[in-house]
Enzyme design. Structure first.
Site, short mmCIF file in Angstrom:
data_model
loop_
_atom_site.label_atom_id
_atom_site.label_comp_id
_atom_site.label_asym_id
_atom_site.label_seq_id
_atom_site.Cartn_x
_atom_site.Cartn_y
_atom_site.Cartn_z
N ASP A 30 2.03 -6.80 2.43
CA ASP A 30 0.86 -6.03 2.89
C ASP A 30 1.32 -4.81 3.70
O ASP A 30 0.69 -4.40 4.68
CB ASP A 30 -0.10 -6.89 3.72
CG ASP A 30 -1.48 -6.23 3.86
OD1 ASP A 30 -1.71 -5.17 3.24
OD2 ASP A 30 -2.32 -6.79 4.60
N HIS B 153 -2.67 -12.58 1.69
CA HIS B 153 -2.38 -12.77 3.11
C HIS B 153 -3.08 -13.96 3.79
O HIS B 153 -3.89 -13.80 4.70
CB HIS B 153 -2.63 -11.50 3.92
CG HIS B 153 -3.83 -10.68 3.52
ND1 HIS B 153 -5.10 -11.20 3.40
CD2 HIS B 153 -3.94 -9.36 3.19
CE1 HIS B 153 -5.93 -10.24 3.04
NE2 HIS B 153 -5.26 -9.12 2.90
N HIS C 65 0.87 -1.19 0.00
CA HIS C 65 0.00 0.00 0.00
C HIS C 65 0.90 1.23 0.00
O HIS C 65 1.63 1.45 0.95
CB HIS C 65 -0.92 0.00 1.23
CG HIS C 65 -1.88 -1.13 1.24
ND1 HIS C 65 -3.10 -1.09 0.59
CD2 HIS C 65 -1.81 -2.37 1.80
CE1 HIS C 65 -3.73 -2.24 0.76
NE2 HIS C 65 -2.97 -3.04 1.49
N PHE D 279 -6.44 -0.38 10.42
CA PHE D 279 -5.83 -1.70 10.24
C PHE D 279 -4.53 -1.56 9.45
O PHE D 279 -4.49 -0.83 8.45
CB PHE D 279 -6.75 -2.59 9.40
CG PHE D 279 -7.96 -3.12 10.11
CD1 PHE D 279 -7.85 -4.20 10.97
CD2 PHE D 279 -9.22 -2.58 9.87
CE1 PHE D 279 -8.97 -4.74 11.60
CE2 PHE D 279 -10.35 -3.10 10.50
CZ PHE D 279 -10.23 -4.18 11.36
N HIS E 66 0.40 3.96 8.11
CA HIS E 66 -0.69 4.80 8.63
C HIS E 66 -0.11 5.97 9.40
O HIS E 66 0.86 5.81 10.15
CB HIS E 66 -1.60 4.00 9.56
CG HIS E 66 -2.52 3.09 8.83
ND1 HIS E 66 -3.53 3.54 8.02
CD2 HIS E 66 -2.57 1.74 8.76
CE1 HIS E 66 -4.18 2.52 7.50
NE2 HIS E 66 -3.62 1.40 7.92
#
Lengths: 434, 311
Positions: free
Chosen positions: A308, A235, A62, A326, A312
Site C-alpha cells: 500500500d 490491507h 500507488h 492518507f 504524497h
C-alpha cells in the site's frame, strides 16, 4: 554492466535452504548448485551471507501517475520498487484519470514497460470513476494488452452489496479477482482517521473502528461463497478480520488477504504527536491487532504482504492531522520490516517469506511470468537481501519522489542488496540501474 | 514552559502559579485604569481558524490589558479547501515577527503541530475535540474561588463528552490539582476507550446523573449540540433533558455549597434549565470574567517572565 543478463551469483543462501551458486543466463536461472560449470568471462556477484529470494510481487502500490506526478511517477515508483527488491507491482486505479478503461490500463502498462525496472501491472477500477455506482468495463480491461486480472476501488470500499455481488460474479469469466478496501462508509466515514479506542478518545480524533472493516470482510466472504467467486481483502488490519478470514477459509471460501508492512509493525500510539506521516487508511492499530495479523501471516491465514505504498507531496501532509492525506511509503522498507518483525524473531522462515511476497501474490493476480520461485528454468527474478546489516532509516535516501516515510529514524534489521529482473540487475549498491 | 498546548503541560506548581497570578490580574479588572505594562512591545496574534467570539475577545482583552499589541487574524475554513497548507499559513503569519500565537483550530492537534514549525510561543485556544487548556484553567479558578481548594473535591462533568475539548483539558488539570472527577453522559456520548482511560487516569464514569449529583462539589454542564441527533447519539432533545439535563427538579439533589459551571454558550432548556443557569450557585458569568484573568496570567507567564522566548 549496462544490459548484460548473465551472472553467477555465488554463495547466496537460496530461500533459506543453504548456500549455493545461481547461474543466470539469458534472463533465466540456468542452474542452481555448487561447483557449477561456469562459462568464462561471466560476471560474478559475491552473495556470501546474503539471502536469495524470488523477486517480490506487490499487489498494492500507488504510483500516482497519471495525475499526481509531483508525488510519484511510474519511473520513480518503479525505482523505489526495484530498491525494495520488487520485480512486479500492481498499480492501484485511483489515479487521475482513474484506471477504469482498457485504454487507461494499457497506457500504464506501456509506461511501466518503458521504464523497465519492474513489471507494472495496472489494477482496474471496479466501478466507473471509483464512484461505487456502475461497473467499469472490467471485461475490456481484462481483454486489453494490459490483461487486467485484479480489480479494486482501493481507497474506497465497494459498499453496495448488490454491486459487489455483481462484480464478483462478472470477473469469474476471466478468472479475475476483486480486491476489497473493507471500510463500511457509515461506521468509518471520510473523516475517520485514528483507530477508535483509547488513543482516539484522548486525542479527540475521529475514530475508525475495527468493526467497520470486519463487517465488510464478513459480508464479502459470504458473497464470495454465494457467487463461488474469488475475493481478496486489501490491507487486513484487525484481529476481527483475521477471525473472519480463518473461519471463511475453514469453510473453503475462496478468500485471500494481504497485510501491509506498517500494520505489521507500527502502533496507533504513534499518533500521539499528530504527525500526519502516520495517517493511513486503514489506520495504525493497537498491539493486539498487530499481534493478530503477524500470527495470521505466519500461519497463512493472511496470504500475502502488500505495501500500500502511498506517496504524497509534502504539502498534502502539512495540514492538521484530520485534513492531511492518507497514506505512507512502503516499497523500500517492506522486506526489512518483514525480516525485523517476522523472520528474525523466528516466526517465519525465508521459504514462507518467499510464499507471502512472491508466489502467493503472483497466484492471486494470476500472474504467470513471476512468482515461480528460484528454480532452474524460471525467469531470473531474484532479490538478494542482507540480513546482517542494521539500518536507521533516512527518508532522504528514498528513490520515491515523496518523503512520507513512517520508518524515518526507526532501526530496521536487514536491507535489500540487489534486485534482478529477468536477469537484468535493476538495483545494487544503493543505486537503481535505469 | 514555552507553550501552552495541553493541560498536561502544567505541573501542579505551574498551575498553582498561573492561578495565583490570575487572582492578581483579576484585581486589575476592577480598577478604573485596566492596563499593566508587562507586555509592552510584544505582539500577540490571535490566529483563529474557527469562529469563537468569546474566546477571541477574552484573549484580545487579556493581551491588551497587558499592553501587548494584539492582532486578530481570521483564517476561517480548512486550509485544504483554500489550497494552502496549514504549515504555509502559519509560517506566513509568524514571519511577520510575532512573539506569540494564540491558535484556535477546528482540527485536533493543530496547535501542537504549529508549535513544531515556529519559534514563537503558541497557546492552544481550543483545538477540535481535543483540548482547551485556558478553559480548564478558568474553570479551576472559578471553582477554587467558591470551594477554597480543589484538593479532594468531587467535580461532575456532564454532557457531550465525545465532542468536547473542555472535558479533556479539565480531566487533566483537575487531576493535577487533586480533584476527583466523575463523567456523566449517555454511552453514545462517552469518548472512545473511556474505560481504559478512566482506569489509567483514575476517574469515574456514570450514566446516572441522579446518583452522582448528591455527591458533587461542582457540576459542569457541557453544551449539547442539537445536530448530534442526526448522528444518532440520542433520540430527541426532550429525552436528553430528562436523562442528563440540569433541570429544576435535579437542583434539589445538588448540595447547597456546590458550584454550577457551564463553558457556554448555553442551550437553555436542553442541558441546563433557566432555573439552574440563573440561580445563586451558578457561576457562569464568573467563569467569563475569570477567563480574562487566567488568559492574562498565561500570557504573562509565557511572554513576560520568559525573556527571549519570542526569538
Amino acid at each position: 554492466m549496462a544490459s548484460t543478463t548473465d551472472y553467477l551469483i555465488t554463495g547466496a543462501d537460496v530461500v533459506g535452504s543453504g548456500a549455493a551458486d545461481i547461474l543466470v543466463r539469458d534472463g533465466r536461472i540456468a542452474e542452481i548448485g555448487t561447483g557449477l560449470d561456469v562459462p568464462s568471462g561471466i560476471e560474478r556477484v559475491d552473495a556470501d551471507g546474503l539471502v536469495a529470494l524470488p523477486g517480490l510481487v506487490d499487489l498494492h502500490t500507488h504510483l500516482r501517475e497519471p495525475g499526481r506526478e509531483d508525488a510519484e511517477t511510474i519511473r520513480t515508483g518503479s525505482a523505489a520498487a526495484a530498491a525494495g527488491g520488487f520485480t512486479a507491482v500492481f498499480a492501484m486505479a485511483n489515479t487521475n484519470p482513474v484506471t477504469d478503461t482498457a485504454e487507461a490500463a494499457e497506457r500504464i502498462a506501456e509506461l511501466g514497460e518503458r521504464v523497465g525496472l519492474v513489471d507494472v501491472h495496472p489494477v482496474g477500477a471496479v466501478t466507473k470513476s471509483l464512484a461505487g455506482e456502475e461497473l467499469a468495463e472490467l471485461g475490456l480491461m481484462a481483454r486489453s494488452r494490459a490483461q487486467v486480472r485484479v480489480f479494486s476501488d482501493d481507497g474506497k470500499c465497494v459498499h453496495d452489496a448488490r454491486l459487489m455481488r455483481r462484480a464478483l460474479e462478472y470477473v469469474k469469466a476471466f478468472d479475475g479477482v476483486v480486491t476489497q478496501h473493507a471500510q463500511d462508509p457509515l461506521l468509518a466515514d471520510g473523516s475517520a482517521c485514528c483507530h477508535e479506542g483509547e488513543v482516539s478518545g484522548r486525542l479527540g480524533l475521529p475514530g475508525w473502528p475495527g468493526v467497520a472493516e470486519e463487517v465488510i470482510v464478513a459480508r464479502d466472504v459470504m458473497l464470495a461463497r454465494h457467487t463461488g467467486s474469488r475475493v481478496h481483502i486489501a490491507h487486513a488490519s484487525t484481529a476481527g478480520t483475521v477471525e473472519v478470514l480463518r473461519w471463511a477459509k475453514s469453510l473453503g471460501i475462496d478468500v485471500t488477504a494481504e497485510v501491509t508492512p506498517h500494520h505489521l509493525m507500527l502502533e496507533t500510539d504513534l499518533l500521539a504527536g499528530y504527525d500526519p506521516v502516520f495517517k493511513v487508511n486503514p489506520p495504525l492499530r493497537p498491539a493486539e491487532d498487530i499481534e493478530a495479523v503477524r500470527e495470521a501471516l505466519a500461519d497463512g491465514t493472511i496470504d500475502a504482504v502488500a505495501t500500500d505504498h502511498a506517496p504524497h507531496a509534502r504539502h498534502d501532509k502539512e495540514h492538521a492531522f484530520a485534513d492531511a492525506a492518507f497514506g505512507m511509503l512502503g516499497l523500500e522498507q517492506a522486506l526489512a520490516v518483514l525480516h525485523t518483525t517476522m523472520v528474525e524473531p523466528g516466526r517465519m522462515t525465508w521459504a514462507q517469506v518467499a510464499e507471502a511476497t512472491s508466489a502467493r501474490p503472483a497466484r492471486i493476480a494470476r500472474l504467470t511470468s513471476q512468482g515461480g520461485g528460484l528454480v532452474a528454468g524460471a525467469p531470473a527474478n531474484i532479490t538478494l537481501f542482507d540480513p546482517a546489516v542494521t539500518n536507521v532509516v533516512d527518508r532522504e535516501e528514498s528513490k520515491s519522489l515523496s518523503r512520507n516515510n513512517p520508518w524515518h529514524g526507526h532501526t530496521l534489521k536487514g536491507a535489500v542488496a540487489a534486485t534482478f529482473l529477468r536477469g537484468r540487475r535493476t538495483f545494487a549498491n544503493g543505486e537503481v540501474h535505469q | 514552559m514555552k507553550h501552552l498546548l495541553s493541560a498536561a503541560d502544567l505541573s501542579r506548581d505551574m498551575a498553582g502559579q498561573i492561578l495565583e497570578t490570575a487572582g492578581a490580574m483579576h484585581d486589575v479588572q476592577n480598577r478604573e485604569v485596566k492596563k499593566l505594562p508587562a507586555l509592552r512591545g510584544r505582539t500577540v496574534v490571535n490566529l483563529f481558524f474557527e469562529d469563537s467570539t468569546r474566546t477571541r475577545s477574552s484573549f484580545e482583552i487579556a493581551g491588551k490589558w497587558l499592553s501587548a499589541d494584539v492582532i486578530n487574524v481570521s483564517a476561517k475554513g480548512s486550509s485544504v479547501s483554500k489550497g494552502e497548507s496549514l504549515h504555509d499559513t502559519v509560517l506566513t503569519v509568524a514571519a511577520m515577527g510575532v512573539d506569540g500565537l494564540v491558535i484556535r483550530h477546528m482540527r485536533s492537534g493543530a496547535p501542537l503541530q504549529v508549535s513544531q514549525w515556529v519559534d514563537c510561543m503558541v497557546v492552544n485556544a481550543g483545538d477540535g475535540t481535543h483540548e482547551h487548556p485556558t478553559q480548564a484553567l478558568l474553570d479551576a479558578y472559578t471553582m477554587q474561588a467558591q470551594l477554597g481548594t480543589l484538593e479532594g473535591k468531587h467535580v461532575v462533568i456532564v454532557g457531550d463528552l465525545t465532542h468536547s475539548r473542555v472535558v479533556r483539558s479539565n480531566l487533566i488539570l483537575l487531576k493535577t490539582l487533586g480533584a476527583h472527577v466523575t463523567l456523566v453522559a449517555p454511552p453514545t456520548l462517552m469518548p472512545s476507550g473511556i474505560a481504559a482511560w478512566a482506569g489509567a487516569d483514575g476517574f469515574e464514569t456514570s450514566y446516572d446523573l441522579d446518583a452522582v449529583l448528591p455527591h458533587a462539589d461542582a457540576v459542569m454542564m457541557l453544551r449539547v449540540q442539537r445536530e448530534r441527533m442526526s448522528g444518532g447519539y440520542f433520540p430527541t432533545p426532550r429525552e436528553y433533558t430528562v436523562g442528563y439535563g440540569l433541570t429544576r427538579d435535579r437542583l434539589g439533589l445538588l448540595p447547597a455549597h456546590a458550584v454550577i459551571c457551564h463553558p457556554g454558550p448555553m442551550n437553555r432548556g436542553l442541558e441546563i434549565s433557566p432555573d439552574a443557569a440563573d440561580e445563586a450557585r451558578s457561576k457562569v458569568l464568573d467563569q467569563v470574567s475569570a477567563g480574562v484573568a487566567v488568559r492574562m496570567s498565561v500570557l504573562y507567564h509565557l511572554l513576560a517572565s520568559n525573556e527571549g522566548a519570542g526569538a
